[in-house]
Scaffold this motif. Structure first.
Motif, PDB file in Angstrom:
ATOM      1  N   MET A 249      -4.148  -7.298  -1.458  1.00 58.00           N
ATOM      2  CA  MET A 249      -4.203  -8.866  -0.930  1.00 58.00           C
ATOM      3  C   MET A 249      -3.910 -10.836  -2.139  1.00 58.00           C
ATOM      4  SD  MET A 249      -8.245  -9.230   1.797  1.00 58.00           S
ATOM      5  CE  MET A 249      -7.910 -10.341   1.430  1.00 58.00           C
ATOM      6  N   CYS A 250      -4.252  -9.362  -3.318  1.00 58.71           N
ATOM      7  CA  CYS A 250      -4.107 -10.305  -4.695  1.00 58.71           C
ATOM      8  C   CYS A 250      -2.684 -10.033  -5.391  1.00 58.71           C
ATOM      9  CB  CYS A 250      -5.122 -10.357  -5.101  1.00 58.71           C
ATOM     10  SG  CYS A 250      -6.052 -11.419  -4.382  1.00 58.71           S
ATOM     11  N   LEU A 251      -2.000  -9.620  -4.696  1.00 62.76           N
ATOM     12  CA  LEU A 251      -0.588  -8.528  -5.395  1.00 62.76           C
ATOM     13  C   LEU A 251       0.453  -9.578  -5.380  1.00 62.76           C
ATOM     14  CD1 LEU A 251      -1.031  -5.176  -5.043  1.00 62.76           C
ATOM     15  CD2 LEU A 251      -2.089  -5.663  -6.690  1.00 62.76           C
ATOM     16  N   LYS A 252       1.160  -9.688  -6.246  1.00 63.61           N
ATOM     17  CA  LYS A 252       2.305 -10.588  -6.769  1.00 63.61           C
ATOM     18  C   LYS A 252       3.644  -9.641  -6.118  1.00 63.61           C
ATOM     19  CE  LYS A 252       1.962 -12.610 -10.486  1.00 63.61           C
ATOM     20  NZ  LYS A 252       1.605 -13.400 -12.024  1.00 63.61           N
ATOM     21  N   PRO A 253       5.003 -10.112  -5.968  1.00 70.17           N
ATOM     22  CA  PRO A 253       5.585  -9.108  -5.528  1.00 70.17           C
ATOM     23  C   PRO A 253       5.841  -8.264  -6.919  1.00 70.17           C
ATOM     24  CG  PRO A 253       6.654 -11.109  -4.654  1.00 70.17           C
ATOM     25  CD  PRO A 253       4.740 -11.577  -5.291  1.00 70.17           C
TER      26      PRO A 253
ATOM     27  N   GLU B 298       4.523  -1.581  -7.317  1.00 73.03           N
ATOM     28  CA  GLU B 298       5.617  -0.779  -8.156  1.00 73.03           C
ATOM     29  C   GLU B 298       4.306  -0.812  -9.297  1.00 73.03           C
ATOM     30  OE1 GLU B 298       6.590  -3.215  -6.819  1.00 73.03           O
ATOM     31  OE2 GLU B 298       8.465  -2.521  -5.672  1.00 73.03           O
ATOM     32  N   ILE B 299       3.780  -1.326 -10.047  1.00 68.20           N
ATOM     33  CA  ILE B 299       3.107  -1.399 -11.563  1.00 68.20           C
ATOM     34  C   ILE B 299       1.809  -0.532 -11.386  1.00 68.20           C
ATOM     35  CG2 ILE B 299       2.102  -2.548 -13.558  1.00 68.20           C
ATOM     36  CD1 ILE B 299       4.509  -5.523 -13.000  1.00 68.20           C
TER      37      ILE B 299
ATOM     38  N   CYS C  52       0.884  -1.171   0.158  1.00 71.02           N
ATOM     39  CA  CYS C  52      -0.619  -0.254  -0.220  1.00 71.02           C
ATOM     40  C   CYS C  52       0.673   1.314  -0.079  1.00 71.02           C
ATOM     41  CB  CYS C  52      -1.026   0.001   0.965  1.00 71.02           C
ATOM     42  SG  CYS C  52      -2.606  -0.954   1.088  1.00 71.02           S
ATOM     43  N   GLU C  53       2.281   1.729   0.924  1.00 72.23           N
ATOM     44  CA  GLU C  53       2.569   1.930   1.291  1.00 72.23           C
ATOM     45  C   GLU C  53       4.143   2.216  -0.673  1.00 72.23           C
ATOM     46  OE1 GLU C  53       5.235   1.505   4.515  1.00 72.23           O
ATOM     47  OE2 GLU C  53       3.119   2.395   5.776  1.00 72.23           O
ATOM     48  N   THR C  54       4.185   1.420  -1.150  1.00 70.24           N
ATOM     49  CA  THR C  54       3.875   1.767  -2.183  1.00 70.24           C
ATOM     50  C   THR C  54       3.813   2.112  -3.239  1.00 70.24           C
ATOM     51  OG1 THR C  54       5.882   0.014  -2.270  1.00 70.24           O
ATOM     52  CG2 THR C  54       6.016   0.012  -4.231  1.00 70.24           C
ATOM     53  N   VAL C  55       2.816   1.525  -3.120  1.00 67.15           N
ATOM     54  CA  VAL C  55       1.326   2.066  -4.516  1.00 67.15           C
ATOM     55  C   VAL C  55       1.144   4.168  -4.215  1.00 67.15           C
ATOM     56  CG1 VAL C  55      -0.991   2.676  -5.015  1.00 67.15           C
ATOM     57  CG2 VAL C  55       0.128   0.217  -4.546  1.00 67.15           C
ATOM     58  N   ALA C  56       1.364   4.484  -2.568  1.00 66.55           N
ATOM     59  CA  ALA C  56       0.799   5.735  -2.189  1.00 66.55           C
ATOM     60  C   ALA C  56       1.661   6.635  -2.356  1.00 66.55           C
ATOM     61  CB  ALA C  56       0.170   5.615  -0.649  1.00 66.55           C
ATOM     62  N   ALA C  57       2.822   5.805  -2.705  1.00 67.25           N
ATOM     63  CA  ALA C  57       4.082   7.077  -2.735  1.00 67.25           C
ATOM     64  C   ALA C  57       4.316   7.322  -4.118  1.00 67.25           C
ATOM     65  CB  ALA C  57       6.016   6.304  -2.841  1.00 67.25           C
ATOM     66  N   ALA C  58       4.432   5.946  -4.833  1.00 70.30           N
ATOM     67  CA  ALA C  58       4.071   6.829  -6.306  1.00 70.30           C
ATOM     68  C   ALA C  58       2.986   7.383  -6.754  1.00 70.30           C
ATOM     69  CB  ALA C  58       4.028   5.342  -7.201  1.00 70.30           C
TER      70      ALA C  58
END
Length: 396
Positions: free
Chosen positions: A375-379, A383-384, A307-313
């Motif tokens: 919940m369903c995001l892969k590594p 970022e994508i 979540c923090e990765t998405v928010a940072a972008a």
């Protein structure tokens, strides 16, 4: 070439969460490996279900457990069990429930499309309460005395949909139902996390509880757990298993089915269409073990990082990370596009029509909000997702 490419089917990045229409979530490699191993031998399914019962009982605090093809399937066989008990004649007649207890008391504000599962078994829903708190007309919902008033000699069960907003509280409902000799079925399909909920509903008096196997547990999408009283789980199993067997040659595990309590073997029951294969049973038990071993804290941290990765972008846009301080919740990212430039619906559609396909949660689009559920995001997919949303929202 992947199996999906060979079929001409697009793969997608699921940022909505484990929805069945999106094929659920991503199983861990250990779960997939266990399913593959299970597929390479034949076993007696009743013996495997008896083993599953022991594992589920230990995890939930219930007397017994069972695996069917999803939470909805578990609700169907739970309803059937409450109507028939261990009577094979009644089992054979369902969904024609005439002559047996065939009514189910349910709070009106808990009605939803998934109660079709219990109606399919032959139960008739008797609604109670007026949900003024949802209609904006007041603060009240159904109350305990209304449930008590609705119970009659035809009541087979009380059906309760678990949620943080459900009223009355479950312990009050089970106390009322048990005082009248009526079991309580709980739909807890999406009530994980927190992990404690595996045991909570049984501890609060539920007689049967259904959980989805393909959501937070991370098991096969076509799997679900039914946990509860041993006699009711036995009745559910009898209406689910393949019983094309001679009586004198039938030797079910006594821990799952006590043959001495039956006057004969039932015919194939109403739950036969809810079959769970050996692969699903083993996969679900493996996922359950991994879910418990990981624990809420580590699981929440993993989701929160995405979540923090998405928010940072999305710096510079109106973005909120919710549920970040409660390990019992699934953290999410709420994104509010500038309505002068793009609606919430348009954002979702732009990502659905792109390459790669990304699916967000549009449930709050009337508020102008779209949600990313990790919940369903892969590594690497967080970022994508963040980068692609930022590109779509960038000024043209």
């Amino acid at each position: 070439m992947t199996v999906y490419a060979g079929l001409g089917v697009r793969t997608l990045i699921n940022a909505k969460g484990p929805a069945t229409r999106l094929s659920g979530g991503i199983m861990r490699p250990e779960v997939a490996a266990a399913m593959a191993e299970a597929s390479q031998a034949c076993v007696d399914i009743a013996e495997l279900q008896a083993a599953a019962s022991r594992v589920i009982a230990e995890a939930t605090g219930a007397e017994a457990g069972y695996v069917a093809s999803g939470a909805s399937a578990c609700l169907l066989i739970a309803a059937a069990a409450c109507m028939t008990g261990l009577d094979p004649g009644r089992m054979a007649r369902l969904p024609d429930a005439r002559g047996m207890k065939n009514q189910c008391v349910m709070v009106r504000s808990q009605r939803n499309f998934y109660d079709h599962a219990i109606r399919a078994a032959g139960l008739q829903i008797v609604e109670v309460g007026l949900p003024d708190r949802y209609a904006g007309a007041g603060v009240r919902d159904a109350e305990g005395w209304e449930i008590d008033d609705a119970i009659t000699e035809m009541t087979a069960a009380v059906f309760y949909v678990a949620d943080s907003q459900s009223r009355p509280p479950l312990p009050e409902v089970t106390a009322i139902a048990h005082a009248r000799g009526v079991p309580v079925i709980v739909d807890a399909a999406a009530q994980l996390p927190p992990q404690d909920n595996l045991r909570r509903f049984i501890a609060e008096g539920a007689d049967l509880v259904a959980f989805s196997g393909g959501k937070a547990l991370g098991g096969p999408q076509a799997s679900g757990i039914l946990a509860g009283r041993r006699d009711l789980v036995m009745a559910a199993a009898l209406q689910h298993l393949d019983l094309d067997v001679f009586w004198d040659m039938w030797e079910p595990p006594a821990s799952l089915i006590d043959k001495q309590r039956l006057k004969g073997a039932p015919q194939h029951g109403i739950g036969r269409s809810c079959k769970a294969g050996k692969e699903e049973i083993v996969g679900l038990l493996t996922a359950l073990r991994l879910f418990i071993a990981e624990g809420d804290t580590a699981r929440h941290a993993r989701w929160l990082k995405d979540c923090e990765t998405v928010a940072a972008a999305l710096a510079g846009h109106l973005v909120t990370v919710t549920g970040g301080n409660d390990v019992g919740l699934v953290p999410t990212v709420e994104i509010t596009p500038d309505p002068e430039r793009m609606s919430a619906t348009a954002l979702c559609l732009a990502l659905q029509h792109a390459d790669p396909v990304i699916v967000l949660d549009p449930a709050a689009r009337e508020r102008g909000v779209v949600t990313v559920n990790p919940m369903c995001l892969k590594p690497g997919e967080a970022e994508i997702v963040g980068r692609r949303i930022a590109e779509v929202l960038a000024p043209r």
